[in-house]
Motif scaffolding. Sequence first.
Motif, PDB file in Angstrom:
ATOM      1  N   SER A  59      13.316 -17.186   6.401  1.00 33.60           N
ATOM      2  CA  SER A  59      13.030 -18.737   5.541  1.00 33.60           C
ATOM      3  C   SER A  59      14.132 -19.960   5.299  1.00 33.60           C
ATOM      4  N   ALA A  60      14.348 -20.871   6.630  1.00 30.53           N
ATOM      5  CA  ALA A  60      15.073 -21.191   5.929  1.00 30.53           C
ATOM      6  C   ALA A  60      15.416 -21.674   3.967  1.00 30.53           C
ATOM      7  N   THR A  61      14.582 -21.575   2.961  1.00 27.32           N
ATOM      8  CA  THR A  61      14.979 -21.336   1.880  1.00 27.32           C
ATOM      9  C   THR A  61      15.763 -20.293   1.362  1.00 27.32           C
ATOM     10  N   THR A  85      13.279 -34.760  -1.381  1.00 19.06           N
ATOM     11  CA  THR A  85      13.675 -33.414  -0.773  1.00 19.06           C
ATOM     12  C   THR A  85      12.253 -32.772  -1.374  1.00 19.06           C
ATOM     13  N   VAL A 131      20.011 -33.727   2.638  1.00 20.38           N
ATOM     14  CA  VAL A 131      19.220 -32.898   3.305  1.00 20.38           C
ATOM     15  C   VAL A 131      18.666 -34.636   4.368  1.00 20.38           C
ATOM     16  N   ASP A 157      21.234 -29.020   3.924  1.00 18.76           N
ATOM     17  CA  ASP A 157      19.518 -28.249   4.537  1.00 18.76           C
ATOM     18  C   ASP A 157      18.937 -29.352   6.179  1.00 18.76           C
ATOM     19  N   ALA A 159      16.596 -28.459   7.405  1.00 20.50           N
ATOM     20  CA  ALA A 159      15.323 -28.490   7.706  1.00 20.50           C
ATOM     21  C   ALA A 159      14.114 -29.052   9.337  1.00 20.50           C
ATOM     22  N   HIS A 160      14.955 -30.895   8.451  1.00 15.57           N
ATOM     23  CA  HIS A 160      13.905 -31.296   9.730  1.00 15.57           C
ATOM     24  C   HIS A 160      15.003 -32.231  10.646  1.00 15.57           C
ATOM     25  N   SER A 182      15.419 -24.808  10.196  1.00 19.57           N
ATOM     26  CA  SER A 182      14.100 -24.313   9.362  1.00 19.57           C
ATOM     27  C   SER A 182      13.183 -23.705  10.300  1.00 19.57           C
ATOM     28  N   TYR A 184       9.750 -22.517  10.084  1.00 18.16           N
ATOM     29  CA  TYR A 184       8.733 -23.141   9.390  1.00 18.16           C
ATOM     30  C   TYR A 184       7.752 -23.767  10.487  1.00 18.16           C
ATOM     31  N   LYS A 187       7.654 -27.618  11.838  1.00 17.70           N
ATOM     32  CA  LYS A 187       9.032 -28.103  11.450  1.00 17.70           C
ATOM     33  C   LYS A 187       9.246 -27.847  13.616  1.00 17.70           C
ATOM     34  N   GLY A 194      10.513 -18.413   9.466  1.00 17.14           N
ATOM     35  CA  GLY A 194      12.115 -18.237   9.757  1.00 17.14           C
ATOM     36  C   GLY A 194      13.196 -19.390   9.050  1.00 17.14           C
TER      37      GLY A 194
END
Length: 387
Positions: A59-61, A85, A131, A157, A159-160, A182, A184, A187, A194
């Motif tokens: 995951s990105a986390t 965020t 972010v 970050d 993720a986007h 990310s 997810y 996304k 992932g």
Amino acid sequence: MSEQKFLPFALPDIGEEEINEVVDTLRSGWVTTGPKTKQFEADFAAFLGDGVEAIAVNSATSGLHLALEALGVGPGDEVIVPTYTFTATAEVVRYLGADPVFIDVDPATLNMTAEGLRAAITPKTKVVMPVHFAGLACDMDAIIALAREHGIKVVEDAAHALPTLYKGRLIGTLDSDVTVFSFYANKTMTTGEGGMVVSKNKDLIARCKVMRLHGISRDAFDRYQSKTPAWFYEVIAPGFKYNMPDICAALGLHQLKKIRRFQQQREEMATRFDAELCDLPLILPARPLEGGSEHAWHLYPVRLKPEAGISRDDFIARMSEKGVGCSVHFIPLHLHPVWRDGYGLTPADFPVAQAAFEAEVTLPLYTRMSAGDQARVIAAVREVLGA
Ligand SMILES: *Cc1c(COP(=O)(O)O)cnc(C)c1O
């Protein structure tokens, strides 16, 4: 009038190629981290280019946690994050016993700014985590320059932000320390669950690789392939279990091949929304200012102006009645009990993010939407706003 199916807020775009690759993985006898994950990492690094290395995680986390760990973040350190965020950005700071410091965002982009960052820097500041909200890059030149001036590390970050261009360079190839993507389910591309950690710093990548799998000096597939006995390994740190299985990487291999097309489709849809909603009492999403910059359009966030005469909550309820799923990005971190009570945060500390949250609606925008689906969304928005 015929009954129309509810249009969900998001759907993954998974084709036969992905399905066949997953089936191939299942038949191959190697389902966890192995050849497909290695290939996915190589393809991802090649996609970004510019000498980056990429390691796949679950995951990105997890990736953000590994990045901060590799940078030595620990108790007594401060990590600056935007309030606008998802909680993952801040929670990983707490995993390491450090403290997130929350800052407000720019009213146009809803991204953190260098000015906001400057005001929050203290002698304890170790890292800043920009972010790229919705897929629009933060002003990274200014943020990185300020961070360097103060000896602060930069963890993006992203993720986007796949693929987001900032002044001609892809996010992931800038001069920050680490970037995390990310995959997810909702996304811009997905592996189910992932993420990918990307950096040009080989030592940092090496540390993330070890910590991704229990602190073991070589992973199972390396051991399986190498000449030294497969049973032998050494644990050099108390690591985590953050590896990406080949079943997920199988999806990623094909999603990545389609990411340019996905971005083009999203861009076209965003342009259509802009054109067909621009006469309404809405603040439409910011677009990149500089030439050579491109939005990833993970999200299409609009904000209701006061003259719209309808609350955000009522707007979403009316859209739902019309069969259109909407969402809200984000409930800012300063409103969540864990951060609000833990750090004594109030809405007055974050006037921009608070006002944005109260007016924000994210419209559905994804590649499986047809032109007709998008027309339905546009018609529903116009009807709800009485236009
Ligand atoms: C989705 C998201 C994450 C977390 O991604 P996962 O892969 O689900 O861990 C982190 N930050 C932001 C801004 C996100 O939107």
